[in-house]
Design a protein around this motif. Structure first.
Motif, PDB file in Angstrom:
ATOM      1  N   TYR A 352       0.833  -1.205   0.000  1.00 56.17           N
ATOM      2  CA  TYR A 352       0.000   0.000   0.000  1.00 56.17           C
ATOM      3  C   TYR A 352       0.872   1.262   0.000  1.00 56.17           C
ATOM      4  O   TYR A 352       1.886   1.337   0.687  1.00 56.17           O
ATOM      5  CB  TYR A 352      -0.917  -0.017   1.230  1.00 56.17           C
ATOM      6  N   ARG A 353       0.473   2.240  -0.787  1.00 58.40           N
ATOM      7  CA  ARG A 353       1.206   3.506  -0.881  1.00 58.40           C
ATOM      8  C   ARG A 353       0.458   4.578  -0.092  1.00 58.40           C
ATOM      9  O   ARG A 353      -0.713   4.867  -0.366  1.00 58.40           O
ATOM     10  CB  ARG A 353       1.341   3.921  -2.354  1.00 58.40           C
ATOM     11  N   LEU A 354       1.115   5.159   0.885  1.00 55.53           N
ATOM     12  CA  LEU A 354       0.496   6.174   1.723  1.00 55.53           C
ATOM     13  C   LEU A 354       0.125   7.422   0.920  1.00 55.53           C
ATOM     14  O   LEU A 354       0.794   7.788  -0.054  1.00 55.53           O
ATOM     15  CB  LEU A 354       1.451   6.581   2.852  1.00 55.53           C
ATOM     16  N   ASN A 355      -0.927   8.073   1.383  1.00 58.47           N
ATOM     17  CA  ASN A 355      -1.334   9.343   0.758  1.00 58.47           C
ATOM     18  C   ASN A 355      -0.203  10.370   0.826  1.00 58.47           C
ATOM     19  O   ASN A 355       0.011  11.142  -0.111  1.00 58.47           O
ATOM     20  CB  ASN A 355      -2.578   9.879   1.472  1.00 58.47           C
ATOM     21  N   ALA A 356       0.552  10.383   1.927  1.00 61.80           N
ATOM     22  CA  ALA A 356       1.647  11.342   2.088  1.00 61.80           C
ATOM     23  C   ALA A 356       2.735  11.148   1.052  1.00 61.80           C
ATOM     24  O   ALA A 356       3.473  12.086   0.728  1.00 61.80           O
ATOM     25  CB  ALA A 356       2.237  11.212   3.491  1.00 61.80           C
ATOM     26  N   ALA A 357       2.861   9.921   0.520  1.00 67.56           N
ATOM     27  CA  ALA A 357       3.865   9.648  -0.506  1.00 67.56           C
ATOM     28  C   ALA A 357       3.374  10.035  -1.897  1.00 67.56           C
ATOM     29  O   ALA A 357       4.174  10.207  -2.813  1.00 67.56           O
ATOM     30  CB  ALA A 357       4.238   8.170  -0.482  1.00 67.56           C
ATOM     31  N   GLU A 358       2.078  10.168  -2.053  1.00 69.70           N
ATOM     32  CA  GLU A 358       1.499  10.504  -3.353  1.00 69.70           C
ATOM     33  C   GLU A 358       1.322  12.003  -3.546  1.00 69.70           C
ATOM     34  O   GLU A 358       1.307  12.498  -4.667  1.00 69.70           O
ATOM     35  CB  GLU A 358       0.145   9.811  -3.520  1.00 69.70           C
ATOM     36  N   VAL A 359       1.169  12.730  -2.429  1.00 66.34           N
ATOM     37  CA  VAL A 359       0.916  14.173  -2.490  1.00 66.34           C
ATOM     38  C   VAL A 359       2.241  14.921  -2.463  1.00 66.34           C
ATOM     39  O   VAL A 359       3.092  14.651  -1.600  1.00 66.34           O
ATOM     40  CB  VAL A 359       0.033  14.621  -1.307  1.00 66.34           C
ATOM     41  N   SER A 360       2.433  15.837  -3.384  1.00 63.94           N
ATOM     42  CA  SER A 360       3.652  16.632  -3.395  1.00 63.94           C
ATOM     43  C   SER A 360       3.591  17.694  -2.294  1.00 63.94           C
ATOM     44  O   SER A 360       2.517  18.141  -1.896  1.00 63.94           O
ATOM     45  CB  SER A 360       3.836  17.311  -4.760  1.00 63.94           C
ATOM     46  N   GLY A 361       4.731  18.077  -1.803  1.00 65.48           N
ATOM     47  CA  GLY A 361       4.770  19.078  -0.746  1.00 65.48           C
ATOM     48  C   GLY A 361       4.587  18.460   0.631  1.00 65.48           C
ATOM     49  O   GLY A 361       4.714  17.250   0.828  1.00 65.48           O
ATOM     50  N   THR A 362       4.239  19.309   1.571  1.00 58.62           N
ATOM     51  CA  THR A 362       4.172  18.897   2.975  1.00 58.62           C
ATOM     52  C   THR A 362       2.762  18.539   3.420  1.00 58.62           C
ATOM     53  O   THR A 362       2.578  17.983   4.501  1.00 58.62           O
ATOM     54  CB  THR A 362       4.695  20.050   3.876  1.00 58.62           C
ATOM     55  N   SER A 363       1.774  18.830   2.593  1.00 57.66           N
ATOM     56  CA  SER A 363       0.383  18.690   3.035  1.00 57.66           C
ATOM     57  C   SER A 363       0.031  17.275   3.459  1.00 57.66           C
ATOM     58  O   SER A 363      -0.674  17.062   4.450  1.00 57.66           O
ATOM     59  CB  SER A 363      -0.568  19.167   1.929  1.00 57.66           C
TER      60      SER A 363
END
Length: 391
Positions: A352-363
Protein backbone atom coordinates in the motif's frame (compact mmCIF):
# COMPACT_ATOMS: atom_id res chain seq x y z
CA UNK A 1 24.48 65.21 12.50
CA UNK A 2 27.02 62.35 12.39
CA UNK A 3 24.76 60.24 14.62
CA UNK A 4 21.78 60.71 12.29
CA UNK A 5 23.64 59.68 9.16
CA UNK A 6 25.42 56.79 10.88
CA UNK A 7 22.07 55.42 12.07
CA UNK A 8 20.74 55.68 8.52
CA UNK A 9 23.83 53.87 7.26
CA UNK A 10 23.31 51.06 9.78
CA UNK A 11 19.67 50.70 8.71
CA UNK A 12 20.62 50.48 5.04
CA UNK A 13 23.48 48.08 5.69
CA UNK A 14 21.14 45.80 7.63
CA UNK A 15 18.69 45.69 4.73
CA UNK A 16 21.54 44.87 2.36
CA UNK A 17 22.79 42.02 4.56
CA UNK A 18 19.29 40.52 4.78
CA UNK A 19 19.08 40.37 0.99
CA UNK A 20 22.68 39.18 0.58
CA UNK A 21 22.51 36.37 3.15
CA UNK A 22 23.28 33.84 0.38
CA UNK A 23 26.12 35.38 -1.66
CA UNK A 24 26.30 32.73 -4.38
CA UNK A 25 22.57 32.89 -5.09
CA UNK A 26 22.49 36.68 -4.86
CA UNK A 27 25.35 37.17 -7.30
CA UNK A 28 23.63 34.99 -9.89
CA UNK A 29 20.47 37.11 -9.68
CA UNK A 30 21.00 40.59 -11.22
CA UNK A 31 17.98 41.97 -9.39
CA UNK A 32 19.16 40.83 -5.96
CA UNK A 33 22.74 41.88 -6.67
CA UNK A 34 21.72 45.33 -7.90
CA UNK A 35 19.40 45.80 -4.90
CA UNK A 36 22.19 44.94 -2.48
CA UNK A 37 24.67 47.20 -4.29
CA UNK A 38 22.24 50.14 -4.33
CA UNK A 39 21.41 49.84 -0.63
CA UNK A 40 25.06 49.31 0.31
CA UNK A 41 26.09 52.39 -1.68
CA UNK A 42 23.35 54.35 0.06
CA UNK A 43 24.83 53.31 3.40
CA UNK A 44 28.30 54.28 2.16
CA UNK A 45 27.05 57.72 1.14
CA UNK A 46 25.86 58.41 4.68
CA UNK A 47 29.11 57.15 6.18
CA UNK A 48 31.15 59.35 3.84
CA UNK A 49 29.01 62.44 4.42
CA UNK A 50 29.20 62.34 8.21
CA UNK A 51 31.37 65.19 9.57
CA UNK A 52 33.41 62.72 11.62
CA UNK A 53 34.22 60.72 8.49
CA UNK A 54 34.97 63.84 6.47
CA UNK A 55 37.40 65.07 9.09
CA UNK A 56 39.15 61.69 9.24
CA UNK A 57 39.46 61.48 5.44
CA UNK A 58 40.85 65.00 5.23
CA UNK A 59 43.45 64.23 7.88
CA UNK A 60 44.49 60.93 6.30
CA UNK A 61 44.92 62.42 2.82
CA UNK A 62 46.32 65.74 3.98
CA UNK A 63 44.03 67.51 1.49
CA UNK A 64 41.47 69.98 2.89
CA UNK A 65 37.93 68.95 1.91
CA UNK A 66 39.07 65.78 0.12
CA UNK A 67 35.96 64.19 1.62
CA UNK A 68 33.83 66.37 -0.68
CA UNK A 69 34.63 64.67 -4.02
CA UNK A 70 34.60 61.33 -2.18
CA UNK A 71 31.06 61.99 -0.95
CA UNK A 72 29.90 63.52 -4.24
CA UNK A 73 31.36 60.63 -6.23
CA UNK A 74 29.79 58.05 -3.93
CA UNK A 75 26.43 59.79 -4.17
CA UNK A 76 26.69 59.81 -7.96
CA UNK A 77 27.48 56.08 -7.90
CA UNK A 78 24.46 55.59 -5.62
CA UNK A 79 22.27 57.51 -8.08
CA UNK A 80 23.55 55.32 -10.90
CA UNK A 81 22.87 52.16 -8.88
CA UNK A 82 19.27 53.25 -8.30
CA UNK A 83 18.73 53.58 -12.05
CA UNK A 84 20.37 50.19 -12.67
CA UNK A 85 18.17 48.65 -9.99
CA UNK A 86 15.08 50.06 -11.69
CA UNK A 87 16.26 48.64 -15.02
CA UNK A 88 16.54 45.12 -13.55
CA UNK A 89 13.34 45.47 -11.53
CA UNK A 90 11.38 46.62 -14.57
CA UNK A 91 12.56 43.60 -16.53
CA UNK A 92 12.70 43.17 -20.29
CA UNK A 93 15.09 41.36 -22.59
CA UNK A 94 18.60 40.68 -21.34
CA UNK A 95 20.11 42.64 -24.24
CA UNK A 96 17.95 45.67 -23.54
CA UNK A 97 18.76 45.63 -19.83
CA UNK A 98 22.48 45.38 -20.48
CA UNK A 99 22.27 48.25 -22.93
CA UNK A 100 20.51 50.47 -20.39
CA UNK A 101 22.95 49.49 -17.64
CA UNK A 102 25.94 50.37 -19.84
CA UNK A 103 24.42 53.76 -20.61
CA UNK A 104 23.85 54.51 -16.92
CA UNK A 105 27.37 53.45 -15.97
CA UNK A 106 28.92 55.49 -18.80
CA UNK A 107 26.94 58.64 -17.96
CA UNK A 108 27.65 58.58 -14.24
CA UNK A 109 31.28 57.56 -14.73
CA UNK A 110 31.77 60.72 -16.79
CA UNK A 111 29.95 62.67 -14.08
CA UNK A 112 32.25 61.33 -11.35
CA UNK A 113 35.34 62.06 -13.43
CA UNK A 114 34.11 65.62 -14.01
CA UNK A 115 33.51 66.08 -10.27
CA UNK A 116 37.05 64.95 -9.45
CA UNK A 117 38.62 67.13 -12.17
CA UNK A 118 36.66 70.22 -11.15
CA UNK A 119 37.55 69.73 -7.49
CA UNK A 120 41.23 69.40 -8.42
CA UNK A 121 41.06 72.71 -10.32
CA UNK A 122 39.24 74.52 -7.50
CA UNK A 123 40.75 76.50 -4.64
CA UNK A 124 39.16 75.26 -1.39
CA UNK A 125 41.81 75.57 1.33
CA UNK A 126 39.48 75.98 4.31
CA UNK A 127 38.12 72.72 5.72
CA UNK A 128 34.33 72.72 5.98
CA UNK A 129 32.76 69.60 7.48
CA UNK A 130 29.06 70.47 7.45
CA UNK A 131 28.50 73.55 5.29
CA UNK A 132 30.85 73.05 2.35
CA UNK A 133 28.07 73.31 -0.26
CA UNK A 134 27.09 76.79 0.84
CA UNK A 135 30.52 78.01 1.97
CA UNK A 136 32.00 77.40 -1.49
CA UNK A 137 28.82 78.11 -3.47
CA UNK A 138 30.45 81.10 -5.17
CA UNK A 139 33.92 79.59 -5.62
CA UNK A 140 35.02 78.84 -9.17
CA UNK A 141 35.00 75.12 -10.05
CA UNK A 142 33.70 74.20 -6.61
CA UNK A 143 30.41 75.79 -7.63
CA UNK A 144 30.28 73.55 -10.71
CA UNK A 145 31.32 70.52 -8.66
CA UNK A 146 28.41 71.05 -6.27
CA UNK A 147 25.94 71.62 -9.09
CA UNK A 148 27.07 68.51 -10.96
CA UNK A 149 26.43 66.12 -8.07
CA UNK A 150 23.05 67.75 -7.36
CA UNK A 151 22.04 67.53 -11.03
CA UNK A 152 23.15 63.89 -11.25
CA UNK A 153 21.23 62.93 -8.14
CA UNK A 154 18.19 64.94 -9.25
CA UNK A 155 18.11 63.15 -12.61
CA UNK A 156 18.07 59.76 -10.87
CA UNK A 157 15.33 60.83 -8.44
CA UNK A 158 13.08 62.25 -11.17
CA UNK A 159 13.57 59.12 -13.25
CA UNK A 160 12.61 56.99 -10.26
CA UNK A 161 9.45 59.03 -9.74
CA UNK A 162 8.48 58.67 -13.39
CA UNK A 163 9.07 54.91 -13.47
CA UNK A 164 7.23 54.34 -10.18
CA UNK A 165 4.16 56.27 -11.36
CA UNK A 166 3.99 54.48 -14.74
CA UNK A 167 4.78 51.01 -13.44
CA UNK A 168 2.52 51.39 -10.42
CA UNK A 169 -0.49 51.47 -12.76
CA UNK A 170 0.38 48.07 -14.21
CA UNK A 171 1.06 46.00 -11.09
CA UNK A 172 -0.61 45.24 -7.78
CA UNK A 173 0.00 43.66 -4.39
CA UNK A 174 3.31 44.03 -2.61
CA UNK A 175 5.04 45.28 -5.76
CA UNK A 176 2.68 48.24 -6.00
CA UNK A 177 3.16 48.93 -2.27
CA UNK A 178 6.91 48.86 -2.78
CA UNK A 179 6.68 51.24 -5.72
CA UNK A 180 4.56 53.64 -3.70
CA UNK A 181 7.10 53.63 -0.89
CA UNK A 182 9.90 54.27 -3.38
CA UNK A 183 7.90 57.13 -4.86
CA UNK A 184 7.31 58.62 -1.40
CA UNK A 185 11.00 58.27 -0.57
CA UNK A 186 12.00 59.87 -3.87
CA UNK A 187 9.64 62.81 -3.28
CA UNK A 188 11.01 63.27 0.25
CA UNK A 189 14.50 63.25 -1.22
CA UNK A 190 13.59 65.72 -3.95
CA UNK A 191 11.79 68.17 -1.66
CA UNK A 192 13.65 67.64 1.59
CA UNK A 193 17.18 67.25 0.23
CA UNK A 194 17.56 68.52 -3.32
CA UNK A 195 15.30 71.57 -3.14
CA UNK A 196 16.71 72.63 0.23
CA UNK A 197 20.27 72.26 -1.09
CA UNK A 198 19.45 74.23 -4.24
CA UNK A 199 17.71 76.92 -2.20
CA UNK A 200 20.62 77.29 0.22
CA UNK A 201 23.19 77.40 -2.59
CA UNK A 202 21.24 79.92 -4.69
CA UNK A 203 20.69 82.05 -1.60
CA UNK A 204 24.46 82.35 -1.36
CA UNK A 205 24.55 83.45 -5.00
CA UNK A 206 22.30 86.37 -4.09
CA UNK A 207 24.19 87.20 -0.86
CA UNK A 208 21.57 85.67 1.45
CA UNK A 209 22.15 83.19 4.25
CA UNK A 210 19.90 80.13 4.29
CA UNK A 211 22.66 77.72 5.24
CA UNK A 212 20.49 75.99 7.84
CA UNK A 213 18.52 74.40 5.01
CA UNK A 214 21.67 72.66 3.80
CA UNK A 215 23.21 71.84 7.16
CA UNK A 216 20.19 71.16 9.38
CA UNK A 217 17.22 70.22 7.17
CA UNK A 218 18.76 68.33 4.25
CA UNK A 219 20.76 65.58 6.07
CA UNK A 220 17.91 64.06 8.13
CA UNK A 221 15.53 64.35 5.17
CA UNK A 222 18.02 62.50 2.97
CA UNK A 223 18.33 59.80 5.63
CA UNK A 224 14.57 59.44 5.87
CA UNK A 225 14.19 59.32 2.09
CA UNK A 226 16.87 56.64 1.69
CA UNK A 227 15.31 54.47 4.41
CA UNK A 228 11.84 54.73 2.84
CA UNK A 229 13.20 53.87 -0.60
CA UNK A 230 15.12 50.92 0.83
CA UNK A 231 11.98 49.57 2.48
CA UNK A 232 10.20 49.95 -0.85
CA UNK A 233 12.90 47.98 -2.67
CA UNK A 234 13.22 45.30 0.00
CA UNK A 235 9.56 44.82 0.96
CA UNK A 236 8.38 42.89 -2.16
CA UNK A 237 11.36 40.58 -1.84
CA UNK A 238 11.59 39.99 1.90
CA UNK A 239 7.90 39.72 2.83
CA UNK A 240 7.16 36.62 0.69
CA UNK A 241 10.39 35.01 1.90
CA UNK A 242 9.56 35.86 5.51
CA UNK A 243 6.03 34.50 5.09
CA UNK A 244 7.45 31.27 3.66
CA UNK A 245 9.80 30.89 6.63
CA UNK A 246 6.93 31.57 9.04
CA UNK A 247 4.82 28.93 7.29
CA UNK A 248 7.73 26.49 7.53
CA UNK A 249 7.99 27.13 11.28
CA UNK A 250 4.31 26.22 11.65
CA UNK A 251 4.78 23.09 9.56
CA UNK A 252 7.74 22.06 11.72
CA UNK A 253 5.60 22.31 14.85
CA UNK A 254 2.76 20.34 13.28
CA UNK A 255 5.08 17.55 12.11
CA UNK A 256 6.57 16.95 15.54
CA UNK A 257 4.01 14.27 16.58
CA UNK A 258 4.68 12.31 13.39
CA UNK A 259 8.43 12.71 13.77
CA UNK A 260 8.37 11.54 17.40
CA UNK A 261 6.52 8.43 16.28
CA UNK A 262 8.89 7.43 13.45
CA UNK A 263 12.26 9.06 14.15
CA UNK A 264 13.78 5.85 15.51
CA UNK A 265 13.36 4.29 12.05
CA UNK A 266 14.95 7.12 10.07
CA UNK A 267 18.42 6.57 8.62
CA UNK A 268 18.72 10.03 7.02
CA UNK A 269 21.98 11.82 7.90
CA UNK A 270 21.70 14.34 10.71
CA UNK A 271 22.09 18.02 9.75
CA UNK A 272 24.35 20.52 11.49
CA UNK A 273 22.81 22.29 14.55
CA UNK A 274 19.26 23.39 13.80
CA UNK A 275 19.90 27.00 14.82
CA UNK A 276 22.26 27.30 11.84
CA UNK A 277 19.47 26.65 9.32
CA UNK A 278 16.43 28.65 8.33
CA UNK A 279 13.04 27.00 8.97
CA UNK A 280 12.62 26.08 5.29
CA UNK A 281 15.91 24.16 5.33
CA UNK A 282 15.01 22.38 8.56
CA UNK A 283 11.58 21.51 7.18
CA UNK A 284 13.12 20.02 4.03
CA UNK A 285 15.43 17.84 6.11
CA UNK A 286 12.53 16.76 8.34
CA UNK A 287 10.40 15.80 5.32
CA UNK A 288 13.23 13.71 3.88
CA UNK A 289 13.82 12.02 7.23
CA UNK A 290 10.14 11.22 7.76
CA UNK A 291 9.77 9.79 4.25
CA UNK A 292 12.88 7.70 4.89
CA UNK A 293 11.35 6.38 8.11
CA UNK A 294 8.01 5.64 6.44
CA UNK A 295 9.82 3.66 3.76
CA UNK A 296 11.53 1.57 6.42
CA UNK A 297 8.30 1.03 8.39
CA UNK A 298 6.45 -0.10 5.26
CA UNK A 299 7.73 -3.63 5.96
CA UNK A 300 5.52 -3.62 9.07
CA UNK A 301 2.36 -2.20 7.46
CA UNK A 302 -0.59 -4.48 8.13
CA UNK A 303 -3.28 -4.19 5.46
CA UNK A 304 -5.86 -5.77 7.76
CA UNK A 305 -5.28 -3.08 10.37
CA UNK A 306 -5.67 -0.32 7.80
CA UNK A 307 -8.81 -1.79 6.25
CA UNK A 308 -10.49 -2.26 9.63
CA UNK A 309 -9.71 1.31 10.65
CA UNK A 310 -10.89 2.61 7.25
CA UNK A 311 -14.29 0.93 7.55
CA UNK A 312 -14.66 2.14 11.14
CA UNK A 313 -13.92 5.71 10.07
CA UNK A 314 -16.47 5.55 7.25
CA UNK A 315 -19.09 4.19 9.64
CA UNK A 316 -18.30 7.09 11.99
CA UNK A 317 -19.26 9.59 9.27
CA UNK A 318 -15.82 10.51 7.91
CA UNK A 319 -15.37 11.33 4.23
CA UNK A 320 -13.45 8.76 2.16
CA UNK A 321 -10.35 10.96 2.21
CA UNK A 322 -10.55 11.55 5.96
CA UNK A 323 -11.10 7.85 6.51
CA UNK A 324 -8.06 7.07 4.39
CA UNK A 325 -5.80 9.38 6.38
CA UNK A 326 -7.10 8.11 9.73
CA UNK A 327 -6.67 4.48 8.66
CA UNK A 328 -3.12 5.20 7.50
CA UNK A 329 -2.35 6.83 10.85
CA UNK A 330 -3.66 3.73 12.66
CA UNK A 331 -1.62 1.42 10.42
CA UNK A 332 1.49 3.57 10.91
CA UNK A 333 1.05 3.64 14.70
CA UNK A 334 0.68 -0.14 14.72
CA UNK A 335 3.74 -0.60 12.49
CA UNK A 336 5.84 1.80 14.60
CA UNK A 337 4.95 -0.04 17.80
CA UNK A 338 5.90 -3.41 16.36
CA UNK A 339 9.10 -2.08 14.78
CA UNK A 340 10.10 -0.39 18.05
CA UNK A 341 9.54 -3.73 19.82
CA UNK A 342 11.87 -5.35 17.27
CA UNK A 343 9.15 -7.65 15.96
CA UNK A 344 9.86 -9.37 12.67
CA UNK A 345 8.38 -7.74 9.53
CA UNK A 346 5.27 -9.34 8.08
CA UNK A 347 5.81 -12.35 5.83
CA UNK A 348 3.71 -10.64 3.17
CA UNK A 349 4.16 -6.91 3.83
CA UNK A 350 1.63 -4.49 2.40
CA UNK A 351 2.39 -2.79 -0.91
CA UNK A 352 0.00 0.00 0.00
CA UNK A 353 1.21 3.51 -0.88
CA UNK A 354 0.50 6.17 1.72
CA UNK A 355 -1.33 9.34 0.76
CA UNK A 356 1.65 11.34 2.09
CA UNK A 357 3.86 9.65 -0.51
CA UNK A 358 1.50 10.50 -3.35
CA UNK A 359 0.92 14.17 -2.49
CA UNK A 360 3.65 16.63 -3.39
CA UNK A 361 4.77 19.08 -0.75
CA UNK A 362 4.17 18.90 2.98
CA UNK A 363 0.38 18.69 3.03
CA UNK A 364 0.20 14.88 3.06
CA UNK A 365 2.61 14.59 5.98
CA UNK A 366 0.75 17.31 7.87
CA UNK A 367 -2.54 15.42 7.47
CA UNK A 368 -0.92 12.22 8.71
CA UNK A 369 0.64 14.02 11.70
CA UNK A 370 -2.67 15.66 12.55
CA UNK A 371 -4.43 12.31 12.41
CA UNK A 372 -1.87 10.80 14.77
CA UNK A 373 -2.43 13.67 17.20
CA UNK A 374 -6.18 14.22 17.01
CA UNK A 375 -7.65 10.84 16.10
CA UNK A 376 -8.41 8.65 19.13
CA UNK A 377 -8.32 5.68 16.79
CA UNK A 378 -4.52 5.56 16.74
CA UNK A 379 -4.43 4.80 20.47
CA UNK A 380 -7.66 2.93 20.71
CA UNK A 381 -6.87 0.44 17.97
CA UNK A 382 -4.23 -1.32 20.03
CA UNK A 383 -6.95 -1.94 22.65
CA UNK A 384 -9.43 -3.23 20.06
CA UNK A 385 -11.83 -0.31 20.47
CA UNK A 386 -11.52 1.44 17.09
CA UNK A 387 -15.19 1.49 16.23
CA UNK A 388 -16.21 2.86 19.60
CA UNK A 389 -13.64 5.64 19.67
CA UNK A 390 -14.38 6.74 16.14
CA UNK A 391 -18.05 6.93 16.81
Amino acid sequence: MSLVVYLAAIGLATASVLLFRRPRTALRDPLTASTCVAIALGALVFVCSAPLTLGAVNRLTGIPNFGAPLTYGTMSAYSCSLLILLVHWRGGSRHQRRKMVRRCVAAYSLLIIAIVVLFAKSDAPTERLSDLDTYYANTAYMRETILLYLIGHGAAILTMCSVCVKWGREVGGLLRTGLRLILIGALVDFVGFLLTKYTAVMARWTDHDLDFLSTTVAPPMASLAALICSVGFVLPRLVPATAAQWHSMGALRELRPLWRKVQFASTAPKPSPSWWHLPQQRLHWLEVSIHDALLDLAHHFDETVRQTAFEAALNAGRTPHQARVVSEAVMLADAACRAAAHEEPLEAPSTYRLNAAEVSGTSGLLELSHALTCSPATDAFREGTVKTSLG
